[in-house]
Write an enzyme that holds these catalytic residues in place. Structure first.
Site, short mmCIF file in Angstrom:
data_model
loop_
_atom_site.label_atom_id
_atom_site.label_comp_id
_atom_site.label_asym_id
_atom_site.label_seq_id
_atom_site.Cartn_x
_atom_site.Cartn_y
_atom_site.Cartn_z
CG HIS A 1 -1.66 -1.23 1.49
ND1 HIS A 1 -2.37 -1.47 2.64
CD2 HIS A 1 -1.77 -2.39 0.76
CE1 HIS A 1 -2.88 -2.69 2.62
NE2 HIS A 1 -2.53 -3.25 1.48
CD GLU B 1 -13.33 2.64 -3.05
OE1 GLU B 1 -13.89 2.31 -1.99
OE2 GLU B 1 -12.70 3.71 -3.18
CE1 TYR C 1 -13.69 10.55 -4.06
CE2 TYR C 1 -12.20 12.04 -2.92
CZ TYR C 1 -13.11 11.79 -3.93
OH TYR C 1 -13.45 12.80 -4.80
#
Length: 263
Positions: free
Chosen positions: A40, A134, A144
């Site tokens: 990530h 997404e 978000y």
């Protein structure tokens, strides 16, 4: 952008270098100490229509920091080309443009309206239920949702994705298309998929670029995990595989860059 070790762990540095034909020289640091981890880490770079440099960061395996606008984890950053912060950014004296992201892997602007779309990886069991990848429409200062809002979870004040993918396809790099070689795809965007192993095309409304009409996975592209897709000056599409990341099945002479042209 590249990762480097610091006294407190991994970080990412964004640099500018001059292409002198056979060498890259004159390295200048634009921004550094961006959060990084084995997983990530985001780290996509692209100049926008406003000439500002946009940079994605992942949550760097510290998901709660994605909601902290004082931290750089899980953000889309916007800086000037020298690394200074634009005065019209949504948060004063900050590079943060949007927040609440888990691991953004690609983004691009609609050629006409300049609407900004982004691809993002959803949870992968270690931090939530699998899936929930997404496609987001990004607007300055918006939240978000990660880590509280994901999949179909809606929270007032946080932006819902325009597309959701469960099971996961791991959307990666993306590019809007000009229509030079494939006029039928003008102002559509393409995105690469890692777990989904292919290229996807997304069609927007001709009258409202913030509305997605449909999407499809392109047929007969069977080269494994695809990391990035870009449009060439002649309108052809180049895409790169990522089968050597210990998550794919190797094919002969992987990894490769492919070119997609009209017949």
């Amino acid at each position: 952008a590249y990762a480097y070790p610091t006294s407190s762990g991994m970080a990412v540095r964004v640099v500018r270098m001059k292409d002198e034909g056979t060498n890259l020289n004159d390295e200048k640091t634009i921004i550094e100490y961006l959060p990084a981890a084995q997983f990530h880490a985001g780290t996509r770079l692209k100049f926008g229509p406003d000439k500002k440099l946009y940079i994605t960061t992942g949550d760097a395996s510290q998901k709660e920091k994605a909601q902290d606008t004082g931290a750089l984890n899980g953000k889309l950053l916007r800086v000037n080309d020298d690394g200074s912060f634009p005065s019209d950014n949504p948060f004063p004296n900050s590079p943060v443009y949007s927040y609440g992201h888990r691991n953004s892997q690609g983004f691009d602007w609609h050629p006409v309206s300049k609407a900004l779309y982004e691809t993002e990886h959803g949870p992968s069991l270690i931090d939530g239920p699998a899936g929930g990848d997404e496609i987001n429409l990004i607007k300055a200062g918006k939240n978000y949702g990660w880590p509280q809002a994901h999949h179909e979870i809606h929270i007032d004040g946080r932006e819902d994705p325009k597309l959701l993918f469960t099971p996961a396809v791991a959307p990666a790099g993306m590019t809007f298309y000009s229509g030079k070689m494939f006029p039928q795809f003008k102002n559509n965007f393409f995105f690469a998929a890692l777990k989904g192993e292919g290229l996807y095309r997304v069609e927007l409304s001709e009258t409202n670029s913030e509305q997605i009409v449909k999407y499809e996975k392109l047929e007969d592209i069977t080269v494994g995990r695809i990391r990035e897709v870009v449009e060439a000056p002649d309108g052809s599409l180049y895409f790169a595989t990522s089968n050597r990341d210990n998550r794919g099945s190797l094919r002969e002479n992987d990894d490769k860059i492919y070119r997609l042209t009209a017949q």
